[in-house]
Design a protein around this motif. Structure first.
Motif, short mmCIF file in Angstrom:
data_model
loop_
_atom_site.label_atom_id
_atom_site.label_comp_id
_atom_site.label_asym_id
_atom_site.label_seq_id
_atom_site.Cartn_x
_atom_site.Cartn_y
_atom_site.Cartn_z
N HIS A 346 17.65 -18.12 -14.08
CA HIS A 346 17.76 -16.48 -14.81
C HIS A 346 18.73 -16.36 -15.65
O HIS A 346 19.93 -17.18 -15.65
CB HIS A 346 17.85 -15.57 -13.74
CG HIS A 346 16.65 -15.58 -12.57
ND1 HIS A 346 16.62 -16.34 -11.32
CD2 HIS A 346 15.29 -15.03 -12.74
CE1 HIS A 346 15.52 -16.00 -10.87
NE2 HIS A 346 14.80 -15.40 -11.34
N LEU A 347 18.84 -15.69 -16.45
CA LEU A 347 19.82 -15.22 -17.63
C LEU A 347 19.69 -13.82 -18.11
O LEU A 347 18.52 -13.42 -18.22
CB LEU A 347 19.62 -16.20 -18.73
CG LEU A 347 20.87 -16.57 -19.62
CD1 LEU A 347 21.93 -17.03 -18.58
CD2 LEU A 347 20.44 -17.58 -20.92
N LYS A 348 20.94 -13.40 -18.12
CA LYS A 348 20.89 -11.72 -18.73
C LYS A 348 20.49 -11.97 -20.18
O LYS A 348 20.95 -12.74 -20.97
CB LYS A 348 22.18 -11.13 -18.67
CG LYS A 348 22.86 -10.95 -17.06
CD LYS A 348 24.15 -10.34 -17.23
CE LYS A 348 24.52 -10.08 -15.89
NZ LYS A 348 25.93 -9.79 -15.63
N LYS A 349 19.39 -11.15 -20.51
CA LYS A 349 18.81 -11.14 -22.00
C LYS A 349 20.02 -10.63 -22.69
O LYS A 349 20.25 -9.39 -22.73
CB LYS A 349 17.61 -10.44 -21.93
CG LYS A 349 16.91 -10.61 -23.04
CD LYS A 349 15.37 -10.11 -23.01
CE LYS A 349 14.64 -10.03 -24.53
NZ LYS A 349 13.45 -9.61 -24.40
N THR A 350 20.19 -11.40 -23.81
CA THR A 350 21.26 -11.04 -24.92
C THR A 350 20.46 -11.67 -26.12
O THR A 350 19.52 -12.45 -26.10
CB THR A 350 22.37 -11.76 -24.93
OG1 THR A 350 22.35 -13.18 -24.67
CG2 THR A 350 23.25 -11.22 -23.31
N PRO A 351 21.00 -10.94 -27.30
CA PRO A 351 20.34 -11.59 -28.64
C PRO A 351 20.61 -13.47 -28.80
O PRO A 351 21.55 -13.78 -28.45
CB PRO A 351 21.17 -11.01 -29.65
CG PRO A 351 21.85 -9.75 -29.11
CD PRO A 351 21.80 -10.23 -27.48
N LEU A 352 19.58 -14.08 -29.34
CA LEU A 352 19.57 -15.48 -29.61
C LEU A 352 20.30 -15.62 -30.78
O LEU A 352 19.90 -15.41 -31.78
CB LEU A 352 18.24 -15.66 -29.41
CG LEU A 352 17.87 -17.23 -29.38
CD1 LEU A 352 18.41 -17.85 -28.09
CD2 LEU A 352 16.48 -17.70 -29.62
N CYS A 353 21.50 -16.21 -30.60
CA CYS A 353 22.35 -16.59 -31.67
C CYS A 353 22.54 -18.21 -31.85
O CYS A 353 23.45 -18.91 -31.23
CB CYS A 353 23.78 -16.07 -31.45
SG CYS A 353 23.79 -14.19 -31.37
N LEU A 354 21.35 -18.52 -32.46
CA LEU A 354 21.44 -20.08 -32.45
C LEU A 354 22.13 -20.69 -33.46
O LEU A 354 22.92 -21.95 -33.06
CB LEU A 354 20.08 -20.56 -32.88
CG LEU A 354 18.70 -20.18 -31.89
CD1 LEU A 354 17.44 -20.39 -32.45
CD2 LEU A 354 18.92 -20.83 -30.55
N GLU A 355 22.54 -20.07 -34.41
CA GLU A 355 23.51 -20.70 -35.40
C GLU A 355 24.85 -20.92 -35.04
O GLU A 355 25.59 -21.56 -35.60
CB GLU A 355 23.50 -20.13 -36.89
CG GLU A 355 21.91 -19.83 -37.33
CD GLU A 355 21.33 -21.35 -37.56
OE1 GLU A 355 22.09 -22.20 -37.78
OE2 GLU A 355 20.22 -21.40 -37.63
N GLU A 356 24.99 -20.04 -34.02
CA GLU A 356 26.67 -19.92 -33.51
C GLU A 356 26.93 -20.78 -32.30
O GLU A 356 27.93 -20.88 -31.70
CB GLU A 356 27.02 -18.68 -33.19
CG GLU A 356 27.04 -17.69 -34.32
CD GLU A 356 27.50 -16.24 -34.04
OE1 GLU A 356 27.96 -16.01 -32.75
OE2 GLU A 356 27.17 -15.15 -34.94
N SER A 357 25.85 -21.61 -31.93
CA SER A 357 26.07 -22.53 -30.62
C SER A 357 26.53 -23.63 -30.86
O SER A 357 27.05 -24.40 -29.99
CB SER A 357 24.44 -22.54 -30.09
OG SER A 357 23.71 -23.42 -31.01
N ASN A 358 26.86 -24.14 -32.13
CA ASN A 358 27.40 -25.77 -32.32
C ASN A 358 26.50 -26.55 -31.84
O ASN A 358 26.82 -27.71 -31.46
CB ASN A 358 28.82 -25.71 -31.73
CG ASN A 358 29.78 -24.80 -32.29
OD1 ASN A 358 29.74 -24.66 -33.77
ND2 ASN A 358 30.63 -24.22 -31.48
N LEU A 359 25.39 -26.40 -31.61
CA LEU A 359 24.25 -27.30 -31.30
C LEU A 359 24.05 -28.31 -32.30
O LEU A 359 23.87 -27.53 -33.35
CB LEU A 359 22.94 -26.92 -30.48
CG LEU A 359 23.30 -26.04 -28.95
CD1 LEU A 359 22.22 -25.63 -28.62
CD2 LEU A 359 23.92 -27.25 -27.95
N PRO A 360 23.23 -29.48 -32.36
CA PRO A 360 23.03 -30.23 -33.49
C PRO A 360 21.65 -29.38 -34.28
O PRO A 360 20.81 -28.92 -33.35
CB PRO A 360 22.49 -31.60 -32.63
CG PRO A 360 23.24 -31.61 -31.57
CD PRO A 360 23.43 -30.37 -30.99
N GLN A 361 21.41 -29.68 -35.18
CA GLN A 361 20.21 -28.94 -36.14
C GLN A 361 18.99 -29.36 -35.53
O GLN A 361 18.25 -28.43 -35.38
CB GLN A 361 20.37 -29.25 -37.52
CG GLN A 361 21.46 -28.30 -37.98
CD GLN A 361 21.15 -26.94 -38.07
OE1 GLN A 361 20.08 -26.44 -38.31
NE2 GLN A 361 22.17 -26.11 -37.67
#
Length: 470
Positions: A346-361
Motif C-alpha cells: 500500500h502507498l498513500k496516493k500522491t502525484p506521480l513525479c517520474l522525472e524527479e525520481s532519478n531513476l534510469p530513463q
C-alpha cells in the motif's frame, strides 16, 4: 555448462563419500565458484544452475533449526551454504544479510564460523533469526518449559491481547487460554530463553487458528462448493481438530520439537555464533543498539541477501497474527510497519513525479506504461525501485575492498509490463564501481513466490543470483 556440470556432479558425490577434512570440500566449492565466474567472464551469459542438485547432500526439509517457525518465501539454504563454504578462506569472518527474513543466511553463516550481521524491518524476523542462531542450554529450556506448564494450570486470568479480528481466527476459549499461556511466558526472567518460548508460542497461534495453513497470509479456512468432497472432508477434519485442540498440549509438542532441533544443532555446531542485529532498515545500518553509530565504511567482506521482490509476498500481513500476539505491532500499528518495509503493498496516493525520481530513463518509461494502466501500481513500483537503489548505496558503502555481494532476486510483471529487477540492481551496483562477476539462474520450486499477490502482478518462477565484487 559442459565440463563444469561434470565437475559439479563429481564434487557432490565426493562430498558425500569422502572422509577427508571439511576444508577439502571448501576448496572444491571455491574452485567451483571460480570456474563459474571464469565461464561467465568468457561468455557473458547467465549460467543455469540447480542449487539442490549442486549441494544435494544438504536436506531441503527439516534440518537443524531452519524449520523452528513458519515464515513465507524462505531462501533456499543451499544457496547460502554454497556461497559461505566458497568463502571460508576469508580472514574476517563476517557476513551481512540486511533482509534477514527467517534467518536462513544467518543460521548457515553461524554454523560455518561466520558472525551473522542482520537487519530487517519486521520485528518477528529479527526475533526468529536470533532464536535460530542461539546455542541454548537444553537443561535450562526444559526447566522453563516445566515451569510454564505448572503456571498455566494454576492461572485463571491474563491480560487481553489485541488481535486483528479475533472472532474470525479463534474460538473465545482458545484465545483466553492463549492469553494465559502468554502470561506465563512473559514471566520468564532470562530474555534469551523467553525469546525461544515466544517463537514456539507464535507457531502455536497459527496452528490453532482458523487460518488456512496452506496459505502464508491469514485466510479463513472453510469448505466451498467448488472444492471436491475429498478436500472439503479434509477441511472439516482440520476444523474439528482445531475446536478440540488442547492449548498447553499443542504448545509442549511444538516446544519439544524445537528443543530437538536445538539439540541437533548444538551437537553438530556447539561453537556457532548468535546473530547480531545491525539495523531495522537496509538503507541505514548501524553498530550500536540505538542506531546512532553507522556501520563503518568498507567493513564487511561478504554480503548474502535476498530482498523483498516487488509483487511477491505480503510479509507484514503474513506475520500479522504473530506480531499482534507477541505485541510487536498492534492491529493499528500494522499499516505503519508495512509503510516502513521495502516492497510494500500500500502507498498513500500522491502525484506521480517520474522525472524527479532519478531513476534510469528505461525505468521511467516503464513506469509511464504502467501508469497508463494503473497509476497506484506505478507509484508502488517507483517507490520500490527508489528504495532498492538506496539499499544498494548502503551495501556498497559498507562492503570491504575486494569484498563480494551475493544478491538473490526475481523479475516479475506489473500490469503486464516486465520489471527487470536484475538489470536495475546491476546498474545500481555498477554506479558504485562494483564489478558484476557472475549471473546464475535457478528455478523456484518452493519459496511461496509462485502465487500472484494481486491481479496486477505475475507469477515469479525463476530466481537470479548476482555476484558482485568491490
Amino acid at each position: 555448462m559442459g565440463d563444469l556440470n561434470s565437475n559439479l556432479m563429481a564434487l557432490s558425490s565426493y562430498a558425500l563419500d569422502s572422509t577427508k577434512k571439511e576444508d577439502l570440500l571448501d576448496q572444491y566449492l571455491q574452485e567451483t565458484l571460480s570456474q563459474m565466474m571464469d565461464e561467465y567472464h568468457k561468455n557473458q551469459t547467465p549460467i543455469d544452475i540447480d542449487f539442490r542438485k549442486l549441494i544435494h547432500w544438504l536436506r531441503a526439509g527439516d534440518q537443524l533449526t531452519h524449520q523452528i517457525h513458519p515464515y513465507p518465501a524462505k531462501l533456499l539454504p543451499h544457496i547460502a551454504y554454497f556461497f559461505l563454504k566458497a568463502h571460508k578462506n576469508l580472514t574476517q569472518k563476517l557476513v551481512l544479510d540486511p533482509f534477514c527474513g527467517s534467518g536462513t543466511v544467518a543460521l548457515e553463516a553461524s554454523i560455518h564460523g561466520f558472525l551473522p550481521l542482520v537487519a530487517d524491518a519486521n520485528p518477528l524476523a529479527l526475533l526468529l533469526t536470533k532464536v535460530k542462531t542461539t546455542p541454548y542450554c537444553i537443561e535450562k529450556l526444559i526447566r522453563i518449559k516445566e515451569k510454564i506448564s505448572y503456571k498455566y494450570i494454576r492461572y485463571k486470568v491474563a491480560p487481553t491481547i489485541d488481535i486483528v479480528n479475533p472472532d474470525l481466527w479463534y474460538l473465545p476459549e482458545h484465545k483466553k487460554r492463549l492469553e494465559i499461556l502468554l502470561r506465563t511466558i512473559e514471566e520468564v526472567v532470562d530474555q534469551e530463553e523467553k525469546a525461544f518460548f515466544k517463537i514456539c508460542f507464535s507457531s502455536l497461534t497459527k496452528k490453532v487458528s482458523f487460518a488456512d495453513p496452506a496459505i502464508s497470509v491469514p485466510v479463513r479456512l472453510k469448505t466451498k462448493e467448488k472444492f471436491s468432497p475429498t478436500i472439503n472432508a479434509r477441511i472439516n477434519k482440520r476444523l474439528d481438530w482445531i475446536k478440540s485442540a488442547n492449548i498447553i498440549q499443542e504448545f509442549n509438542i511444538i516446544v519439544d520439537a524445537n528443543i530437538e532441533r536445538v539439540i541437533e544443532t548444538n551437537n553438530k555446531y556447539p561453537n556457532r555464533f548468535t546473530a547480531k542485529q545491525v539495523g531495522i532498515d537496509a538503507r541505514s545500518l548501524f553498530t550500536n543498539p540505538n542506531g546512532s553509530i553507522p556501520m563503518p565504511d568498507n567493513s564487511v567482506p561478504l554480503v548474502i541477501t535476498s530482498p523483498p521482490y516487488g509483487s511477491a509476498q505480503k510479509y507484514v500481513r503474513a506475520s500479522s497474527l504473530s506480531l499482534n500476539w507477541l505485541e510487536l505491532a498492534s492491529p493499528k500499528e500494522l499499516r505503519s510497519l508495512e509503510e516502513k518495509s521495502i516492497g510494500r503493498e500500500h502507498l498513500k496516493k500522491t502525484p506521480l513525479c517520474l522525472e524527479e525520481s532519478n531513476l534510469p530513463q528505461d525505468y521511467v518509461q516503464l513506469l509511464k506504461k504502467i501508469a497508463l494502466k494503473n497509476e497506484v501500481r506505478a507509484q508502488i513500483t517507483q517507490k520500490y525501485l527508489i528504495e532498492m537503489s538506496q539499499v544498494v548505496d548502503e551495501i556498497s558503502r559498507v562492503t570491504a575492498p575486494n569484498g563480494r555481494v551475493i544478491f538473490v532476486l526475481g523479475n516479475n510483471q506489473v500490469c503486464g509490463e516486465t520489471l527487470r529487477n536484475d538489470r536495475f540492481i546491476i546498474e545500481c551496483f555498477q554506479k558504485h564501481h562494483l564489478k558484476l562477476k557472475l549471473i546464475l539462474i535457478d528455478d523456484i520450486k518452493s519459496r511461496g513466490l509462485m502465487t500472484k499477490r494481486n491481479r496486477t502482478a505475475s507469477v515469479i518462477s525463476r530466481e537470479t543470483v548476482l555476484v558482485f565484487e568491490k
